[in-house]
Structures are given as structure tokens and as C-alpha cells.
Motif scaffolding. Structure first.
Motif, PDB file in Angstrom:
ATOM      1  N   LYS A  53      20.866   2.490   7.606  1.00  0.00           N
ATOM      2  CA  LYS A  53      21.868   2.599   8.652  1.00  0.00           C
ATOM      3  C   LYS A  53      23.015   3.509   8.223  1.00  0.00           C
ATOM      4  CE  LYS A  53      23.079  -0.646  12.224  1.00  0.00           C
ATOM      5  NZ  LYS A  53      23.679  -1.964  12.524  1.00  0.00           N
ATOM      6  N   PHE A  54      23.383   3.369   6.950  1.00  0.00           N
ATOM      7  CA  PHE A  54      24.501   4.142   6.386  1.00  0.00           C
ATOM      8  C   PHE A  54      24.227   5.642   6.475  1.00  0.00           C
ATOM      9  CE2 PHE A  54      26.341   6.137   2.542  1.00  0.00           C
ATOM     10  CZ  PHE A  54      27.681   5.968   2.874  1.00  0.00           C
ATOM     11  N   VAL A  55      22.994   6.014   6.069  1.00  0.00           N
ATOM     12  CA  VAL A  55      22.616   7.423   6.098  1.00  0.00           C
ATOM     13  C   VAL A  55      22.604   7.931   7.539  1.00  0.00           C
ATOM     14  CG1 VAL A  55      20.806   9.072   5.518  1.00  0.00           C
ATOM     15  CG2 VAL A  55      21.319   7.190   3.968  1.00  0.00           C
ATOM     16  N   GLN A  56      22.138   7.066   8.429  1.00  0.00           N
ATOM     17  CA  GLN A  56      22.071   7.467   9.844  1.00  0.00           C
ATOM     18  C   GLN A  56      23.458   7.765  10.411  1.00  0.00           C
ATOM     19  OE1 GLN A  56      19.781   4.228  11.435  1.00  0.00           O
ATOM     20  NE2 GLN A  56      17.901   5.450  11.521  1.00  0.00           N
ATOM     21  N   THR A  57      24.436   6.889  10.110  1.00  0.00           N
ATOM     22  CA  THR A  57      25.800   7.138  10.626  1.00  0.00           C
ATOM     23  C   THR A  57      26.355   8.428  10.070  1.00  0.00           C
ATOM     24  OG1 THR A  57      26.423   5.517   8.959  1.00  0.00           O
ATOM     25  CG2 THR A  57      26.714   4.854  11.235  1.00  0.00           C
ATOM     26  N   ILE A  58      26.070   8.697   8.800  1.00  0.00           N
ATOM     27  CA  ILE A  58      26.569   9.942   8.199  1.00  0.00           C
ATOM     28  C   ILE A  58      25.974  11.135   8.927  1.00  0.00           C
ATOM     29  CG2 ILE A  58      26.308  11.395   6.148  1.00  0.00           C
ATOM     30  CD1 ILE A  58      27.112   9.078   4.484  1.00  0.00           C
ATOM     31  N   LYS A  59      24.713  11.038   9.257  1.00  0.00           N
ATOM     32  CA  LYS A  59      24.046  12.141   9.962  1.00  0.00           C
ATOM     33  C   LYS A  59      24.686  12.372  11.328  1.00  0.00           C
ATOM     34  CE  LYS A  59      19.516  12.816   7.996  1.00  0.00           C
ATOM     35  NZ  LYS A  59      18.084  12.518   8.132  1.00  0.00           N
ATOM     36  N   ILE A  60      25.004  11.275  12.025  1.00  0.00           N
ATOM     37  CA  ILE A  60      25.640  11.406  13.348  1.00  0.00           C
ATOM     38  C   ILE A  60      27.006  12.060  13.207  1.00  0.00           C
ATOM     39  CG2 ILE A  60      26.640  10.100  15.298  1.00  0.00           C
ATOM     40  CD1 ILE A  60      24.372   7.996  14.688  1.00  0.00           C
ATOM     41  N   LEU A  61      27.784  11.590  12.200  1.00  0.00           N
ATOM     42  CA  LEU A  61      29.122  12.131  11.983  1.00  0.00           C
ATOM     43  C   LEU A  61      29.065  13.611  11.619  1.00  0.00           C
ATOM     44  CD1 LEU A  61      31.016   9.338  10.008  1.00  0.00           C
ATOM     45  CD2 LEU A  61      31.487  10.153  12.313  1.00  0.00           C
ATOM     46  N   ALA A  62      28.068  13.976  10.831  1.00  0.00           N
ATOM     47  CA  ALA A  62      27.961  15.360  10.368  1.00  0.00           C
ATOM     48  C   ALA A  62      27.682  16.318  11.515  1.00  0.00           C
ATOM     49  CB  ALA A  62      26.874  15.464   9.311  1.00  0.00           C
ATOM     50  N   SER A  73       0.851  -1.186   0.000  1.00  0.00           N
ATOM     51  CA  SER A  73       0.000   0.000   0.000  1.00  0.00           C
ATOM     52  C   SER A  73       0.882   1.229   0.000  1.00  0.00           C
ATOM     53  CB  SER A  73      -0.894  -0.011   1.233  1.00  0.00           C
ATOM     54  OG  SER A  73      -0.070   0.154   2.377  1.00  0.00           O
ATOM     55  N   GLU A  74       0.267   2.406  -0.176  1.00  0.00           N
ATOM     56  CA  GLU A  74       1.030   3.670  -0.202  1.00  0.00           C
ATOM     57  C   GLU A  74       1.827   3.859   1.075  1.00  0.00           C
ATOM     58  OE1 GLU A  74       0.946   5.697  -3.004  1.00  0.00           O
ATOM     59  OE2 GLU A  74      -0.197   4.034  -3.830  1.00  0.00           O
ATOM     60  N   THR A  75       1.207   3.527   2.214  1.00  0.00           N
ATOM     61  CA  THR A  75       1.892   3.731   3.489  1.00  0.00           C
ATOM     62  C   THR A  75       3.127   2.872   3.603  1.00  0.00           C
ATOM     63  OG1 THR A  75       0.328   2.158   4.388  1.00  0.00           O
ATOM     64  CG2 THR A  75      -0.055   4.485   4.906  1.00  0.00           C
ATOM     65  N   GLU A  76       2.998   1.651   3.120  1.00  0.00           N
ATOM     66  CA  GLU A  76       4.154   0.749   3.183  1.00  0.00           C
ATOM     67  C   GLU A  76       5.332   1.321   2.396  1.00  0.00           C
ATOM     68  OE1 GLU A  76       2.818  -3.851   3.888  1.00  0.00           O
ATOM     69  OE2 GLU A  76       2.970  -3.057   1.857  1.00  0.00           O
ATOM     70  N   GLU A  77       4.986   1.912   1.245  1.00  0.00           N
ATOM     71  CA  GLU A  77       6.042   2.507   0.427  1.00  0.00           C
ATOM     72  C   GLU A  77       6.793   3.586   1.197  1.00  0.00           C
ATOM     73  OE1 GLU A  77       6.023   3.438  -4.081  1.00  0.00           O
ATOM     74  OE2 GLU A  77       3.954   2.929  -3.497  1.00  0.00           O
ATOM     75  N   GLU A  78       6.038   4.405   1.962  1.00  0.00           N
ATOM     76  CA  GLU A  78       6.683   5.469   2.739  1.00  0.00           C
ATOM     77  C   GLU A  78       7.562   4.909   3.839  1.00  0.00           C
ATOM     78  OE1 GLU A  78       4.026   8.455   4.128  1.00  0.00           O
ATOM     79  OE2 GLU A  78       3.708   9.173   2.070  1.00  0.00           O
ATOM     80  N   GLU A  79       7.085   3.804   4.448  1.00  0.00           N
ATOM     81  CA  GLU A  79       7.897   3.183   5.484  1.00  0.00           C
ATOM     82  C   GLU A  79       9.238   2.712   4.937  1.00  0.00           C
ATOM     83  OE1 GLU A  79       5.862   0.046   7.596  1.00  0.00           O
ATOM     84  OE2 GLU A  79       4.349   1.514   8.184  1.00  0.00           O
ATOM     85  N   VAL A  96      12.278   5.077   5.067  1.00  0.00           N
ATOM     86  CA  VAL A  96      12.979   5.383   6.329  1.00  0.00           C
ATOM     87  C   VAL A  96      14.476   5.230   6.093  1.00  0.00           C
ATOM     88  CG1 VAL A  96      13.466   4.466   8.634  1.00  0.00           C
ATOM     89  CG2 VAL A  96      11.117   4.806   7.885  1.00  0.00           C
ATOM     90  N   PRO A  97      15.336   6.258   6.535  1.00  0.00           N
ATOM     91  CA  PRO A  97      16.765   6.246   6.243  1.00  0.00           C
ATOM     92  C   PRO A  97      17.461   4.950   6.674  1.00  0.00           C
ATOM     93  CG  PRO A  97      16.208   7.945   7.856  1.00  0.00           C
ATOM     94  CD  PRO A  97      14.926   7.418   7.317  1.00  0.00           C
TER      95      PRO A  97
END
Lengths: 452, 187
Positions: free
Chosen positions: A202-211, A190-196, A199-200
Motif C-alpha cells: 500500500k505504501f509503495v502504491q501511495t508513493i506512486k500516486i503522489l509521484a 510455489s514459484e507463482t506464489e512467491e511472485e504474487e 505485488v507492491p
């Protein structure tokens, strides 16, 4: 009796010899027009100005026997000017047609010699006709039509590849769309599943923490600064340094063919280098000193720096186009235009450089300093081995440091004589003795002392 | 969807173009330039384009009827009569010295030998390899006793297949070469 018989025998012998010689001579007469003899004579006396099947300085000699009769030709070869002055119509016409170039008198050639030459010319003409008949019409020329066929095929290939990519991508997109549609229909996504799913990771998350870490930020700024300044330092040294510059020229002139294979000395075309500031780019009349005769390139295949084939004959034609020259009539037209060569070696306007000072005065010093071979021109010291370059490039840096380094290390040679320094020493002695020496004597009237 | 597809094709095309052009190591561009107003000449260089003149060239031929300083006019006309007259009257103003002969040799090797051969036997590479019609050898019956005035005329105006060499050689240089040619003829 015996005496008489002796006399009789002698007269017989004499007569016999006479008859034999006459017989031999008449046979020789019949074979007088010997094309073999003609060939050697033709090559020794005529080829400087004539060829069979091609106009050189004089007319094309193919079918000359059909244009003039033999007696006329013999007379012409012996003394063409006498015929012209005598008002022979055919002679005056030929003389006028070929810009009044005098054919030297070949009085040393006998009538038989001339006939032999004519026989050779006839034989050569027939051979040419046979050759022309044997060659299929237009067959030979069709083979190498395009110089840039590589590029055309390359581009065509690229188009095909890109087209294939489009087709494949279209397929992929279609199947994916199909998949999404079927899944949607099944209700598995469903559309909602696509949005889920967005969700960023792990790689993107670490970059955000480092930034958000201050130390990391500071470190990366320092790193960017160091790399950036190192790079710009290197780049800045190359601003205005045009080493290896190899512009595409309007005519793909090969120094390798001219200076290398044909061993034409640098001075022949760049004659200014020995007597002036400029090495001088030859004007087209210098090209035409050879190319009035050489209108085809028959040497090894040529390739330019980009790897493209060069059609030498077509490049020679470009000189003719610039000069509005017709090789068939050897006449120049009126709509001439300069050949716009691209200058490779450019010194800044504020630097004075004089070729003759280096090439003529300092030749021995430069040769010794750069370790040039005796057979190499002194030009190699700065311009590199030009005779090996199909397309010339700037071999040296031509920076101030490059000049100064050479001037610091090059030792002065005084061999075999140096008029300037010898004269200076002489003048110096005069000055010491209190004799009159003027500025002019020390070169004060040289134009370039004030004007450059 | 369509826009996405077009973008894909565009990116692929650009990438292909970059890959294709970056392969070449040939430096067709002179590169960055600093302060061109100091580097480029304000006055015109002889080989430069020039919008002032109608034919667009800086190097102009002298106005008709004018003679440059230190230039000596060659008075024999470019006609068969001029050739004969030069042969009869024209003589070298140079002395026969070793110095002149040496310079003549250097000039001969640099300016003439590629056709006439290093010893005047017409076996230079332009004749042997490039197919230029071979000139007569210096010791041939035609040239052996050629007067020096005719030689000078021939270098100045050209003769037969040979073109004029007046633009490449000064008068003095021509006479020096003639001195060396005569030396070769005696060999």
C-alpha cells in the motif's frame, strides 16, 4: 705562694684549653667529610653543570672518586685551568673530552668542603646503585609500550563484532533456506506464489500516486531548491575559512606544557613576532636550548585532540632524530633533516599582515580593545588562549571581515609613547614652516615600503 | 547467496567506518578552498619547502664568508681565551637610560626569566618544574662581579648548560638585557 699557684692554675687552664681545642679539631677533622654539608655545597655550586648519574654540561660525577684521586680532584676544583695549562695528562684529557668548557675556579671552597662534596657524591652514587639493583630489569618500561593501544584494541573489537555478525547472518540464512526447502517439499509454496507476494504494498502504491501528482512534484522541486540554496549559501561562506583547523603535527608539541606549565613566554620561541612580519617558527636550535638537558617528559599525562595518549619522552626524541643528535655524547651528526611542521594560520598571498605592527606598535590598543588581562600575552587577542592548548588550532576566522571589524572598533592608544606618530607630528610642523623634509625622513627608506 | 553475504558484510563495515570517523570533531583538514592560485604564495615563504635547494628548505644560511647587511660580526672566538678577552675588553655601547632598562626588563622577563627566575635567583619554572639544571644565581659569588663582556659572550655563544641565544636576540637586545641583569645584581 698564692701568686705562684695562680700562675700554675692559669698555665694549667691554658694547656687544658689548648689540649681540648686540639682534641676537638682532630675529631672535627675525622668528620670533615660531611655528606650533609656536601649536599648544600653541591647544590649551591655544582648543579648548574654537574649531576650524579647523568652527564650535564660537565661529566657525570658518579664514581668520580674511582676515576681520580682525592688530591687531584681538590686541585682541579680549586683551579682546573692551571692544571690544563700545566700539562696534567688527566686534566687535559677531561678538558678536551668536554669540548674545552672551562670549569670556573672554586678557590672559595676549602679542602674539607671539597671532601664533603665528594662524600655526598659517593653517597648519591651508592643510592643510585641500590635503586638500580632494586628495580626489576625492564619491568618499568614494559608497562606503557603502545601509545595507540586504544586504536588497536578498538580495531580488534570491530573485527570480532563483524565476525559475530557474519556467523549470525549465516545461521539466519541457513534456517531460512531450510524453511524454504521444507515448505517447497511440502508443496505449501510455489514459484507463482512467491511472485504474487512481490505485488507492491500500500505504501509503495501511495508513493506512486503522489509521484504522478503535478502539484506535489512542483512543491518538492521548490523545497529542494530552497533547502539546497540555503545549504550552499552557508557552505559558501565557509569556503576558504579555516577556523578551528587543527592539523596533526610531526611532533606532538604541547603549548600547554611549554607556555602554560613552564611559562615560557611566546617571544622566546616566536621571537620574530616582535621585530618582523613573520612570527617565525623556531628552528631546532631553540628547542635544543632546553632539550639539550631535558630529554624526558615527567609531567602530567598528555592526550592529543583525538584522545590518544602522547608519550612525551618519545616526542622529545624526535627532535634528536631530526638533528641527528646523540644525548649520550651530546654531539650532533651530519644527517640532519628539517622538522616539517604544518602551517595552521594561512593568510592569502594577496593580504599583507605584519606581526610586529600589531604585537609591538599596537600592543596597548589591542589589549584595551580585546580586554586582555595584564599577565596574558597580547597574542591571545587573535590566537586564543594558546597556553591552554595541547594541540594548537586556529582560534579566529582570519577573514577580511574579521580584520576590518577589529580595525573599525579598536581605539588608538598613545601610551606611553609612540615614536612614529610623535615623529610624524614633528615633521608635519616642519613642512608647514616650509623647512626641508625628505621622503626618507618619513620612512621612505623602509624596505617594506616597496618590497613585500 | 555468497555474494549477498559479502555485500552485507561490506555494508556493515562501511557503516561502522562512517560511524567511527564521524565521531571526531577535530578539524584535521583545512576544508574547501576557492581560487588557490590567488591564495597560495608564488614566491616562497621562509618556512616553506623548496625543491630548488638540495636540503629542501627555503630558509638557507648565508653563504660562508658573507655578512648580511646591518649585521655586526662578534669577533671574540668561542674559546676559553675568547671568553676572558671579551671580559676584559668588551663594553656596552648603550647608554644607561631608563628607556633601555625598561626594554631590558621586558626582554629579560620574556627571554630569560623562565630559567633564571624573575629576579635572577634561578627559580624559573623550567628549572623548578621541568628539571633543567639550575644556573648560578646572579648574586652568587660566581656571577656577582661578572664583567659585562663575559655576559655578552655567554648570551651569544651560550655557557655551560645554557645554549646560544644569538638567533633570538639582536646585539642591541642582548646589551639591554645585560643592563637589566646588572640592575638586578645591585638589588
Amino acid at each position: 705562694m698564692s701568686k705562684n699557684s695562680n700562675v700554675f692554675l692559669k698555665t694549667c687552664l691554658k694547656k687544658g684549653v689548648l689540649i681540648l681545642t686540639i682534641a676537638f679539631l682532630s675529631v672535627a677533622q675525622a668528620f670533615a667529610a660531611d655528606p650533609k654539608e656536601g649536599e648544600t655545597l653541591f647544590k649551591a655550586n655544582c648543579t648548574a653543570c654537574h649531576a650524579v648519574g647523568k652527564r650535564v654540561t660537565g661529566p657525570d660525577l658518579k664514581n668520580v672518586d674511582q676515576r681520580h684521586d682525592e688530591a687531584w680532584l681538590v686541585k682541579w676544583v680549586h683551579d682546573s685551568q692551571a692544571m690544563v695549562k700545566g700539562g696534567d695528562a688527566a686534566a687535559v684529557k677531561v678538558f678536551g673530552e668536554f669540548s674545552q668548557q672551562v670549569m670556573p675556579s672554586f678557590a672559595n671552597l676549602s679542602e674539607d668542603n671539597v671532601k664533603s662534596i665528594l662524600a655526598y657524591i659517593k653517597q648519591e652514587g651508592e643510592a643510585l646503585d641500590k635503586k638500580a639493583a632494586a628495580a626489576p630489569a625492564g619491568g618499568a618500561t614494559a608497562a606503557d609500550s603502545g601509545t595507540s593501544s586504544y586504536t588497536i584494541f578498538g580495531l580488534l573489537g570491530l573485527v570480532v563484532v563483524l565476525f559475530l555478525v557474519i556467523v549470525v547472518l549465516n545461521r539466519v540464512i541457513k534456517t531460512l533456506e531450510q524453511l524454504v526447502l521444507t515448505r517447497k517439499a511440502e508443496g505449501s509454496i510455489s514459484e507463482t506464489e512467491e511472485e504474487e507476494e512481490a505485488v507492491p504494498s500500500k505504501f509503495v502504491q501511495t508513493i506512486k500516486i503522489l509521484a504522478s501528482n503535478k502539484k506535489v512534484i512542483a512543491l518538492s522541486i521548490v523545497a529542494v531548491l530552497v533547502v539546497g540554496s540555503a545549504w550552499s549559501w552557508k557552505e559558501m561562506w565557509e569556503v576558504g575559512v579555516t577556523q578551528n583547523y587543527q592539523p596533526a603535527q610531526p611532533i606532538k608539541f604541547s603549548h600547554k606544557v611549554h607556555a602554560g606549565v613552564n611559562q615560557i613566554n611566546c617571544q622566546y620561541c616566536h621571537s620574530g613576532a616582535w621585530k618582523s612580519k613573520n612570527a617565525s617558527i623556531p628552528s631546532a636550535n631553540v628547542c635544543m636550548n632546553c632539550h639539550n638537558q631535558i630529554n624526558e617528559y615527567k609531567g602530567e599525562a598528555l592526550v592529543d585532540a583525538d584522545g590518544e595518549k602522547i608519550d612525551g619522552t618519545a616526542e622529545i626524541q624526535k627532535i634528536y632524530q631530526a638533528l641527528d643528535y646523540d644525548p649520550a655524547t651530546q654531539k650532533y651528526g651530519t644527517s640532519q633533516r628539517p622538522i616539517e611542521w604544518v602551517r595552521i594560520h594561512n593568510l592569502p598571498d594577496f593580504a599583507y599582515f605584519n606581526h610586529s605592527q600589531h604585537v609591538k606598535v599596537a600592543e596597548e590598543s589591542i589589549r584595551a580593545a580585546k580586554g586582555l588581562k595584564a599577565e596574558d600575552p597580547v597574542c591571545y587577542a587573535c590566537h586564543g588562549e594558546v597556553a591552554k592548548m595541547d594541540e594548537v588550532y586556529q582560534a579566529s576566522q582570519l577573514t577580511m571581515q574579521w580584520c576590518v571589524d577589529c580595525h573599525r572598533s579598536t581605539e588608538m592608544k598613545h601610551a606611553p609613547k609612540n615614536h612614529y606618530y610623535d615623529g610624524m607630528v614633528e615633521l608635519h610642523e616642519k613642512i608647514k614652516k616650509g623647512e626641508k623634509v625628505t621622503v626618507a625622513q618619513m620612512g621612505g627608506l623602509e624596505c617594506a615600503k616597496c618590497h613585500y | 547467496m555468497f555474494i549477498n553475504k559479502m555485500r552485507g558484510v561490506l555494508v556493515m563495515g562501511l557503516a561502522a567506518a562512517v560511524v567511527l570517523t564521524s565521531c571526531s570533531k577535530v578539524k584535521r583538514d583545512p576544508g574547501l578552498e576557492y581560487a588557490p592560485q590567488m591564495y597560495r604564495p608564488i614566491a616562497y615563504n621562509p618556512d616553506q619547502k623548496n625543491s630548488v635547494f638540495a636540503d629542501g628548505k627555503t630558509a638557507q644560511t648565508p653563504v660562508e664568508g658573507t655578512i648580511p647587511t646591518n649585521y655586526e660580526v662578534f669577533h671574540y672566538p668561542h674559546t676559553p681565551e675568547g671568553y676572558e678577552a671579551a671580559g676584559l675588553e668588551l663594553k656596552s655601547p648603550l647608554a644607561h637610560t631608563n628607556e633601555n632598562l625598561e626594554e631590558g626588563k621586558r626582554l629579560f622577563l620574556n627571554m630569560c626569566s623562565h630559567c633564571h627566575g624573575k629576579t635572577g635567583m634561578a627559580d624559573g619554572n623550567v628549572v623548578a618544574k621541568a628539571g633543567f639544571p639550575a644556573p648560578p644565581a646572579y648574586n652568587s659569588a660566581l656571577l656577582k662581579n661578572l664583567p659585562e663582556g663575559k655576559m655578552f659572550y655567554s648570551i651569544t655563544y651560550g655557557k655551560g648548560a645554557m645554549g646560544s641565544h644569538a638567533s633570538q636576540l639582536s646585539k642591541e637586545e642582548r646589551w639591554k638585557i645585560i643592563q637589566y641583569v646588572q640592575y638586578l645584581q645591585q638589588q
